[in-house]
Each structure stands twice: as structure tokens, then as C-alpha cells.
Design a protein around this motif. Structure first.
Motif, PDB file in Angstrom:
ATOM      1  N   VAL A   1      35.152   6.150   3.928  1.00  0.00           N
ATOM      2  CA  VAL A   1      35.185   4.687   3.872  1.00  0.00           C
ATOM      3  C   VAL A   1      33.981   4.160   3.096  1.00  0.00           C
ATOM      4  O   VAL A   1      34.110   3.293   2.209  1.00  0.00           O
ATOM      5  CB  VAL A   1      35.210   4.095   5.296  1.00  0.00           C
ATOM      6  CG1 VAL A   1      35.116   2.573   5.242  1.00  0.00           C
ATOM      7  CG2 VAL A   1      36.463   4.533   6.038  1.00  0.00           C
ATOM      8  N   LEU A   2      32.798   4.679   3.400  1.00  0.00           N
ATOM      9  CA  LEU A   2      31.577   4.144   2.793  1.00  0.00           C
ATOM     10  C   LEU A   2      31.480   4.470   1.307  1.00  0.00           C
ATOM     11  O   LEU A   2      31.001   3.645   0.513  1.00  0.00           O
ATOM     12  CB  LEU A   2      30.354   4.698   3.530  1.00  0.00           C
ATOM     13  CG  LEU A   2      30.269   4.415   5.041  1.00  0.00           C
ATOM     14  CD1 LEU A   2      28.941   4.901   5.600  1.00  0.00           C
ATOM     15  CD2 LEU A   2      30.460   2.938   5.343  1.00  0.00           C
ATOM     16  N   GLU A   3      31.911   5.643   0.920  1.00  0.00           N
ATOM     17  CA  GLU A   3      31.811   6.017  -0.490  1.00  0.00           C
ATOM     18  C   GLU A   3      32.882   5.352  -1.347  1.00  0.00           C
ATOM     19  O   GLU A   3      32.740   5.280  -2.575  1.00  0.00           O
ATOM     20  CB  GLU A   3      31.896   7.537  -0.630  1.00  0.00           C
ATOM     21  CG  GLU A   3      30.682   8.264  -0.064  1.00  0.00           C
ATOM     22  CD  GLU A   3      30.754   9.766  -0.272  1.00  0.00           C
ATOM     23  OE1 GLU A   3      31.825  10.249  -0.700  1.00  0.00           O
ATOM     24  OE2 GLU A   3      29.743  10.452  -0.016  1.00  0.00           O
ATOM     25  N   ALA A   4      33.932   4.863  -0.712  1.00  0.00           N
ATOM     26  CA  ALA A   4      35.022   4.246  -1.478  1.00  0.00           C
ATOM     27  C   ALA A   4      34.735   2.794  -1.846  1.00  0.00           C
ATOM     28  O   ALA A   4      35.401   2.240  -2.726  1.00  0.00           O
ATOM     29  CB  ALA A   4      36.326   4.332  -0.684  1.00  0.00           C
ATOM     30  N   ASP A   5      33.774   2.171  -1.200  1.00  0.00           N
ATOM     31  CA  ASP A   5      33.501   0.749  -1.440  1.00  0.00           C
ATOM     32  C   ASP A   5      32.037   0.581  -1.820  1.00  0.00           C
ATOM     33  O   ASP A   5      31.140   0.922  -1.035  1.00  0.00           O
ATOM     34  CB  ASP A   5      33.820  -0.056  -0.176  1.00  0.00           C
ATOM     35  CG  ASP A   5      33.821  -1.557  -0.426  1.00  0.00           C
ATOM     36  OD1 ASP A   5      33.207  -1.997  -1.422  1.00  0.00           O
ATOM     37  OD2 ASP A   5      34.432  -2.282   0.385  1.00  0.00           O
TER      38      ASP A   5
ATOM     39  N   LEU B   1      23.380   0.653   1.918  1.00  0.00           N
ATOM     40  CA  LEU B   1      23.218   1.310   3.214  1.00  0.00           C
ATOM     41  C   LEU B   1      22.977   2.810   3.036  1.00  0.00           C
ATOM     42  O   LEU B   1      22.249   3.433   3.813  1.00  0.00           O
ATOM     43  CB  LEU B   1      24.474   1.078   4.060  1.00  0.00           C
ATOM     44  CG  LEU B   1      24.407   1.454   5.540  1.00  0.00           C
ATOM     45  CD1 LEU B   1      23.444   0.533   6.273  1.00  0.00           C
ATOM     46  CD2 LEU B   1      25.794   1.365   6.158  1.00  0.00           C
ATOM     47  N   LEU B   2      23.564   3.376   1.995  1.00  0.00           N
ATOM     48  CA  LEU B   2      23.467   4.816   1.775  1.00  0.00           C
ATOM     49  C   LEU B   2      22.209   5.220   1.026  1.00  0.00           C
ATOM     50  O   LEU B   2      21.765   6.364   1.116  1.00  0.00           O
ATOM     51  CB  LEU B   2      24.695   5.305   0.998  1.00  0.00           C
ATOM     52  CG  LEU B   2      26.058   5.095   1.675  1.00  0.00           C
ATOM     53  CD1 LEU B   2      27.182   5.474   0.731  1.00  0.00           C
ATOM     54  CD2 LEU B   2      26.145   5.922   2.954  1.00  0.00           C
ATOM     55  N   THR B   3      21.629   4.304   0.264  1.00  0.00           N
ATOM     56  CA  THR B   3      20.495   4.660  -0.592  1.00  0.00           C
ATOM     57  C   THR B   3      19.175   4.102  -0.109  1.00  0.00           C
ATOM     58  O   THR B   3      18.128   4.442  -0.644  1.00  0.00           O
ATOM     59  CB  THR B   3      20.737   4.152  -2.022  1.00  0.00           C
ATOM     60  OG1 THR B   3      20.927   2.722  -1.988  1.00  0.00           O
ATOM     61  CG2 THR B   3      21.968   4.809  -2.620  1.00  0.00           C
ATOM     62  N   SER B   4      19.196   3.255   0.889  1.00  0.00           N
ATOM     63  CA  SER B   4      17.950   2.628   1.345  1.00  0.00           C
ATOM     64  C   SER B   4      17.025   3.655   1.962  1.00  0.00           C
ATOM     65  O   SER B   4      17.438   4.674   2.495  1.00  0.00           O
ATOM     66  CB  SER B   4      18.260   1.523   2.357  1.00  0.00           C
ATOM     67  OG  SER B   4      18.898   2.075   3.492  1.00  0.00           O
TER      68      SER B   4
END
Length: 564
Positions: A545-549, A555-558
Motif C-alpha cells: 500500500v505504502l509503496e504504491a502511493d 513517511l518512508l524516507t524521514s
């Protein structure tokens, strides 16, 4: 012709008494002690054959190889046939023939000694020390019940032998050599009662009445308290060239068809339906002490072995159930920690993190938590072994100690990890109903676990219009409002966000907001880090879900100060 019914009543009584007296005067007959005492007479002394059988059994249980060899028919047969001339006396105790005879019998006994790694079904005293009769007791010879592993301490707890009775039986026959003459020997059948002193080391068998339905159903086991075994005692052997005049025919010298040596009409064996079993009332103090002793064992398998032993004697022993379930639950959490490899110094955070690991893993791959050691052909227990053992123990503990809310909470958790969906939901629903609103902390935890149990059902079944997913969000939302603890704030926010992944109309912005909130609370906890936080986002459900949007990219790179 003489007819008994024509006799006067008094005459018939006299004849009856004479007949009874003649029966008791038969050679070798022993008056049972209980019957003799009931009639006010002292118990008769055991017959010579009974004393031989008793000495033989004592030699077996104590590991006395020379006495065993001198009273064993098969061993004496080996001595008698080893040379051309008959032996006039036994070889000295140091002769290797005794060790050879003993080793042969010990090898036969190995089928009843537990030699394999049993995982979480292990039983005290464990591998190489446990006597476990997997077949019906009727299939075992008498010597199996007095093995030295049972009589010597350790590992055994000792046993007591009592003569029950002895009686004549048809003579035995045998040949010393295939072309030799058939020889005969008078025989007596002696019954001994074997009583095991310690329920923690007594032999184990499948519980009476248990039935093997399938290979995957584990049958209940029980500890044998006492049994009656019978021995065939032969005499008059010296004239046949044996070094001794008496011997016990235990295991046959040969069992070839038509050439059984010796040929006898009875065997030395277990007496049918004679076993009794240890129960909760037999040694309650011993069981309590055993649990306390086991708590000091450094190895998990030793602790589990002792707890399992206590629980076959008293399946509802609360101390053993509490200790066993605690240790196995911790073993599951440690297995999760070994899998994700993130060092979390705070115990509460580590437990919650490890539980989340199994929550997400059990909804997807499931291999580690479903493949047991036995099915997988592995050499060490797996998390599945811990799971399969902990569930029945927690179920029993919930019955004997329903006030133990922590156990009931964890029971629902392990139901969920075992993919027992309805049992998990029902367990946690009942717990939430039992907890009043003013009990904030336990009610918050119960609501979070109920939410995860609902999510697990929807996640596995992939029925996204299941009302459980909306209810899961509401349960986690209620928990978030109830608590002010950072750990529970994080857990409930993370749970709400996770549940949105299965909503038919998913709101990614709402998911981002909840995950951001969960991260804020998470990083306030001791031992938390950005790296471990990102791991929580990398499970199979959230990752897709997170990688698709691109909305979730920040949120993933902070990165926070904790990672710098």
C-alpha cells in the motif's frame, strides 16, 4: 452311583471345607496377604519360585548384571551351550558373559525408552531416561516394567516389588541343540506387583480410554502407578546341564516358528488390565515442589519436560500451567526477536513489537509458525511447536484460573496466530465485556487485541466487506481514546492504520495521518528507532500500500535524531 445332592447338608459342608483345604495345600500356592489378614491368619511365606522371580526383578531394576545372568534362562542357556561339557558352577561375576546377556536384554528394552527429541512434547526425565509405552501394555514383556532406568535413581525414582501369588503350570520343554533330545523342566507362574515410588519418573503410557484417531491428534498420556506382571520360573535345570537349577524364562532364546525355546504355555508379561495410574491426589506436594524446582532449570526444554510430567499427573495443576504458558509465550516472543533482529531495550516495547511481528507474519507466510519440528523433519523445536503446546495449556489454565486475565488475553492472541479466527475474536470479545470501563489499562489492551483478531479474520479470508474490519477500526479507536500511555497510543494508532489497508474504500490520507501519529508516539518510547519503525511499515500488508502511493513517501524516507 454316588450323588452329592443325596448327602446331608452337614456332610456337604464338611466335604467343601476339605476341598478348600486341599486347594490351599497345593505346592507353590501363596495365600494373598489381604485374604489371610481378613481371615485373621498371618500371610503365607512366598514360595521358592516367587522368591526367585522377586530376586530376578530386583536384579533387573538395580542393574545387577551377574545376579540377572545367573537367574535368566536365556543367559544360562548360552552358558550351557557354549562348551562341550556341562557347567557345574557359574562363571565369576567378572565374566563377560553377564555383560553380553545384559546388553542383549537392554537392546530389547530400547523400544520403550524415549531416544528421540520430542520438542515441546518432551517428558521428564527426558531423552534416554523416559520409559514410554507407545503400544498397548499387553504387548510388553514383564522385564520392561522393572528396567534399571526405572529402578535406579537417577533417572528413576525406584520401585517396590510384592509377591501376589504363584501357582504351578505345565512343564516347559526345550532342546539344548537342534539335534538334541527334548528336555523338560517344572514351571511355576509367579505374579508380582510393581509399584513406582515417584510420579515424576514412573513409566508413561497413553491414558486409558484414549484412541488414536489420526496421526495429527496427540493422545493424552498418563503416569503408571503400579502394575502386576507375571514371570515363568523354571526349576530342575542342573540335570539338563545348566550351571544353576532355577531360572526365569523372560525373553525367549529363540522364536523361530515351531522352535520356540523354551516352549511354555504362558509368557513372562504384563497382566491384562492390572495397571493403575497416578492422579492429582497421590502426591500434590511433590508436584508443587517439582514446579518450583523446574523454574530453576536454565534450559527451556528441561523446564517444559518437568511441567509436562506434572500435568500428566494433574492436568489442572495451576502452578505448572502458569509457568509453562509463561515460558512458551516468552519463547515465541524471543523467536520473533531472533527473526527481525532489532535490539529493543525496553521490555514492554520489545514484547509489543514482537507481538506485532507475529500478528502480521501469521496473516501471510505462516511457515515458521505452522511447520512443527516433527512434520518438517527438523532437529530443533520451531515456533509452531511452542504454539501448538501453549494453546491447550492456556485453555486449561483459563478453566482453573478464570481470574487470570493476562492468560485469557494471551489465549486469544495465540488463537489468532494459529489462525483460529472465531476463537480469537470470541475470547477477546468476552474479555472486553468482562472489563469495566474504569479499568483503563487492561481494557485498552483487550480492545487492541480484539481489533487485531478481527483484522486477522478479514486479512486471511480476503472478504473485505466483512463488518469485522470496520469494528476493528472502532475497537482500536476506542482504545486510543481510553489510554494516555505512549505505548498504547502507538499500538492503537498503528492498529487503526493497519485496518484501513483492508477497507473497501481505503482512505490513504487517513492512513498517513494515523501512521504519522503512531510514529510520533513510537519514537517517544525508550529503545525505539527510525530503523525499527520502518520495519513495522515493511510487512507484506503495509508495504504494498505504502509503496504504491507517493503520498506515503515522506513517511518512508524521514529520519529522526534517534537514527543520527
Amino acid at each position: 452311583m454316588f450323588h452329592l445332592r443325596r448327602l446331608h447338608r452337614g456332610d456337604r459342608l464338611i466335604i467343601g471345607l476339605i476341598a478348600i483345604g486341599l486347594i490351599w495345600m497345593l505346592p507353590g500356592t501363596v495365600v494373598p496377604a489381604a485374604a489371610a489378614q481378613k481371615k485373621g491368619r498371618p500371610a503365607a511365606k512366598p514360595s521358592a519360585a516367587a522368591l526367585v522371580a522377586q530376586r530376578y526383578a530386583e536384579a533387573l531394576s538395580s542393574g545387577d548384571r551377574s545376579t540377572f545372568g545367573q537367574l535368566d534362562f536365556a543367559c544360562q542357556f548360552k552358558m550351557a551351550t557354549a562348551g562341550a561339557a556341562p557347567l557345574k558352577a557359574f562363571p565369576p561375576a567378572s565374566d563377560p558373559v553377564y555383560a553380553a546377556c545384559w546388553d542383549q536384554l537392554a537392546h530389547a528394552h530400547q523400544i520403550a525408552v524415549d531416544l528421540r527429541e520430542q520438542g515441546m512434547d518432551t517428558m521428564w526425565p527426558g531423552k534416554n531416561g523416559l520409559v514410554f509405552f507407545r503400544e498397548p501394555l499387553e504387548k510388553y514383556g514383564a522385564s520392561f516394567f522393572v528396567m534399571d532406568v526405572l529402578g535406579q535413581s537417577p533417572p528413576g525414582g525406584g520401585l517396590k516389588l510384592e509377591v501376589v501369588e504363584s501357582q504351578p503350570m505345565p512343564a516347559a520343554s526345550f532342546r539344548l541343540r537342534e539335534d538334541g533330545p527334548v528336555l523338560g523342566a517344572p514351571a511355576q507362574l509367579v505374579k508380582l506387583r510393581v509399584t513406582y515410588k515417584d510420579p515424576l519418573s514412573a513409566p508413561v503410557a497413553y491414558a486409558p480410554g484414549s484412541y488414536k484417531y489420526t496421526n495429527t491428534v496427540k493422545r493424552p498420556r498418563a503416569a503408571i502407578k503400579d502394575v502386576t506382571v507375571q514371570w515363568v520360573v523354571l526349576s530342575g535345570l542342573k540335570k539338563a546341564g545348566f550351571p544353576g537349577d532355577v531360572a526365569v524364562a523372560n525373553l525367549p532364546v529363540s522364536e523361530r516358528e515351531g522352535a520356540r525355546v523354551p516352549f511354555v504355555t504362558e509368557q513372562s508379561r504384563y497382566v491384562d488390565r492390572s495397571a493403575t495410574w497416578f492422579g492429582p491426589a497421590d502426591a500434590p506436594g511433590t508436584l508443587i515442589a517439582a514446579v518450583a524446582r523446574a523454574a530453576l532449570f536454565p534450559d527451556l526444554r528441561d523446564r517444559v519436560a518437568m511441567f509436562n510430567r506434572v500435568l500428566i499427573v494433574d492436568p489442572g495443576q495451576p502452578d505448572a500451567l502458569t509457568a509453562l504458558t509463561h515460558d512458551l509465550y516468552q519463547a515465541l516472543l524471543m523467536a520473533a526477536a531472533a527473526a527481525h533482529k532489532f535490539p529493543l531495550t525496553d521490555p514492554a516495547l520489545a514484547a509489543r513489537f514482537n507481538e506485532f511481528y507475529w500478528d502480521t507474519y501469521s496473516q501471510t507466510t505462516r511457515m515458521d509458525i505452522s511447520l512443527s519440528m516433527e512434520i518438517g523433519g527438523l532437529s530443533q523445536p520451531t515456533p509452531a511447536d511452542y504454539l501448538y503446546r501453549i494453546i491447550p495449556a492456556m485453555e486449561m489454565l483459563a478453566k482453573v484460573r478464570p481470574e487470570d486475565l493476562e492468560n485469557r488475553l494471551r489465549l486469544g492472541v495465540v488463537y489468532r496466530w494459529n489462525n483460529d479466527q472465531l476463537a480469537a475474536i470470541n475470547t477477546h470479545e468476552a474479555l472486553v465485556k468482562a472489563l469495566p470501563a474504569e479499568r483503563y489499562a487492561p481494557r485498552t489492551r483487550a480492545l487492541i487485541e480484539l481489533a487485531w483478531s478481527r483484522i486477522a479474520k478479514v486479512s486471511w479470508n480476503r472478504i473485505f466487506d466483512d463488518p469485522n474490519i470496520a469494528q476493528a477500526y472502532q475497537d482500536a479507536q476506542e482504545a486510543y481514546k481510553f489510554t494516555d500511555r505512549p505505548l498504547d497510543k502507538f499500538a492503537s494508532a498503528y492498529t487503526m492504520a493497519y485496518s484501513l489497508a483492508f477497507m473497501p474504500q481505503r482512505d490513504n490520507q487517513a492512513m498517513l495521518d494515523l501512521l504519522t501519529e503512531a510514529k510520533r508516539w513510537y519514537l517517544e518510547l525508550d529503545g525505539a528507532s527510525d530503523a525499527s519503525w520502518r520495519y513495522l511499515l515493511g510487512n507484506d500488508t503495509l508495504k504494498g500500500v505504502l509503496e504504491a502511493d507517493p503520498l506515503f513517501k515522506p513517511l518512508l524516507t524521514s529520519e529522526t535524531q534517534k537514527d543520527k
